[in-house]
Scaffold this active site. Structure first.
Site, PDB file in Angstrom:
ATOM      1  N   SER A 222       6.793  -1.516   6.193  1.00 53.66           N
ATOM      2  CA  SER A 222       5.423  -2.024   6.216  1.00 53.66           C
ATOM      3  C   SER A 222       4.828  -2.058   7.632  1.00 53.66           C
ATOM      4  CB  SER A 222       5.401  -3.415   5.587  1.00 53.66           C
ATOM      5  OG  SER A 222       4.094  -3.843   5.326  1.00 53.66           O
TER       6      SER A 222
ATOM      7  N   ASP B 165       4.737  -0.366  -6.092  1.00 55.91           N
ATOM      8  CA  ASP B 165       3.880  -0.428  -4.908  1.00 55.91           C
ATOM      9  C   ASP B 165       2.832   0.677  -5.038  1.00 55.91           C
ATOM     10  OD1 ASP B 165       2.679  -0.673  -2.471  1.00 55.91           O
ATOM     11  OD2 ASP B 165       4.483  -0.218  -1.283  1.00 55.91           O
TER      12      ASP B 165
ATOM     13  N   HIS C 205       6.204  -3.772  -3.187  1.00 54.74           N
ATOM     14  CA  HIS C 205       6.068  -3.332  -1.796  1.00 54.74           C
ATOM     15  C   HIS C 205       7.322  -3.681  -0.987  1.00 54.74           C
ATOM     16  CE1 HIS C 205       4.208  -2.178   1.920  1.00 54.74           C
ATOM     17  NE2 HIS C 205       4.282  -3.415   2.413  1.00 54.74           N
TER      18      HIS C 205
END
Length: 367
Positions: free
Chosen positions: A267, A318, A345
């Site tokens: 991320s 995700d 995610h």
């Protein structure tokens, strides 16, 4: 006292009274001393020669005397009990009264009773042994099957259990907080592994998830850092630019003594990892992007120049960053993709076992 003498002569029984002769004044009284038998105490007749009393009351006395004589014989014989002629067990007097010999409840059982108790005990032991054998028959195959089905997992768990993360602060500017688990059984040529983190997480995430211990248990040095402004690392203005973020990772590798590590970048940490990959890709043994941000900032041509082995990893739930990252990172020539079903995610949190399996599968071939 003439009257006394007269009475003595008139009553012949007075002389037969044994106490009369024993009284001192009786000898001095005229007439009494002349009474036959006075002054002498007749000897008591033997018990056997005593006349037996007659009548109901006397019969009771005779019975009492007989009981006393019998009790005396029993005491003289050491209070020995006698059994009846019929063979029934009787109690001696001390047994009845709780003296000397044991009460019937405390006497040892007969041979027949002992054999019965022994037989019952043997039967109970046989039943208990049969029950234990049946339980082993049911449980042992399942336990052996579980050990055969996952032999490596238990070994990894034992190695990981012996590894404890240690924390520290890397010196320099900016200072960087890190957690590290040294390799349990370091294999030759195995690279170090450096974990970055997402915006909502820190280096503690990888420790709590067991990832650091698991990777170290496989023979890799595992290190996780807090990026500037997160966790225990102070903010730093130098990381506001891409060049500053590349310099930051250079600083981390130098301070921690890591050479050609595998870089794990989920991320938000893509802002640090992607610029470093494009500039210092030859200093990495591998790259594992997990739906990183910033992939659209670089062209397909820039990605194609990277020769670093790459594992593109994401969860199929995700629907935001993962498709965009896959679209751009697929231009890397040395990449392959692993999708974790049912994960979002932060797929490493949703499916940690699947994530660890995919990560270790990627690390093992690397040198």
């Amino acid at each position: 006292m003439p009257a006394v003498g007269t009475v003595a002569r008139a009553a012949p029984w007075v002389g037969a009274m044994p106490w009369v002769g024993a009284v001192p004044w009786a000898r001095a009284v005229p007439g009494i001393g002349a009474v036959p038998g006075a002054g002498t105490v007749p000897r008591a007749a033997p018990r056997s020669s005593r006349p037996e009393p007659a009548g109901p009351r006397d019969a009771a006395r005779r019975s009492l005397w007989a009981q006393r004589r019998r009790a005396g014989r029993l005491r003289g014989a050491g209070w020995a009990g006698a059994e009846r002629s019929s063979g029934a067990r009787t109690l001696s007097l001390p047994q009845r009264w709780g003296w000397g010999a044991a009460a019937p409840c405390c006497r040892p059982p007969s041979s027949a009773g002992a054999e019965m108790l022994l037989a019952r005990g043997r039967l109970g032991l046989l039943l208990l042994g049969a029950l234990l054998a049946f339980l082993l028959y049911l449980l042992l195959p399942a336990a052996l099957h579980g050990q055969r089905s996952r032999p490596d997992e238990g070994k990894r768990g034992r190695r990981a259990a012996n590894n404890t993360a240690r924390a520290g602060m890397a010196a320099g500017e900016p200072p960087v907080f890190y957690r590290e688990v040294l390799a349990g059984t370091a294999g030759p040529g195995r690279p170090d592994v450096l974990f970055l983190h997402g915006q909502a997480f820190t280096s503690k995430t990888w420790e709590a998830l067991g990832t650091l211990a698991l990777v170290a248990g496989e023979g890799y040095r595992a290190v996780a850092v807090d990026l500037p402004g997160y966790g225990d690392s102070p903010p730093a203005e130098t990381v506001l630019t891409a060049q500053g973020r590349v310099a930051f990772l250079d600083h981390v590798l130098q301070q921690l003594g890591m050479q050609r590590p595998v870089l794990i970048s989920p991320s938000m940490s893509g802002r640090f990892a992607l610029p470093f990959l494009l500039v210092r890709g030859d200093q990495l043994s591998g790259f594992v992007p997990i739906a990183p941000v910033g992939t659209k900032d670089y062209t397909a041509e820039q990605y194609r120049r990277i020769q670093t082995p790459t594992l593109i990893l994401y969860g199929d739930r995700d629907t935001g960053l993962a498709p965009q990252a896959l679209q751009n990172l697929q231009h890397l020539p040395e990449h392959h993709v692993v999708v974790l079903p049912g994960a979002g995610h932060a797929c490493y949190l949703d499916k940690p076992e699947d994530f660890h399996r995919a990560l270790l599968g990627f690390l093992h071939p690397l040198k």
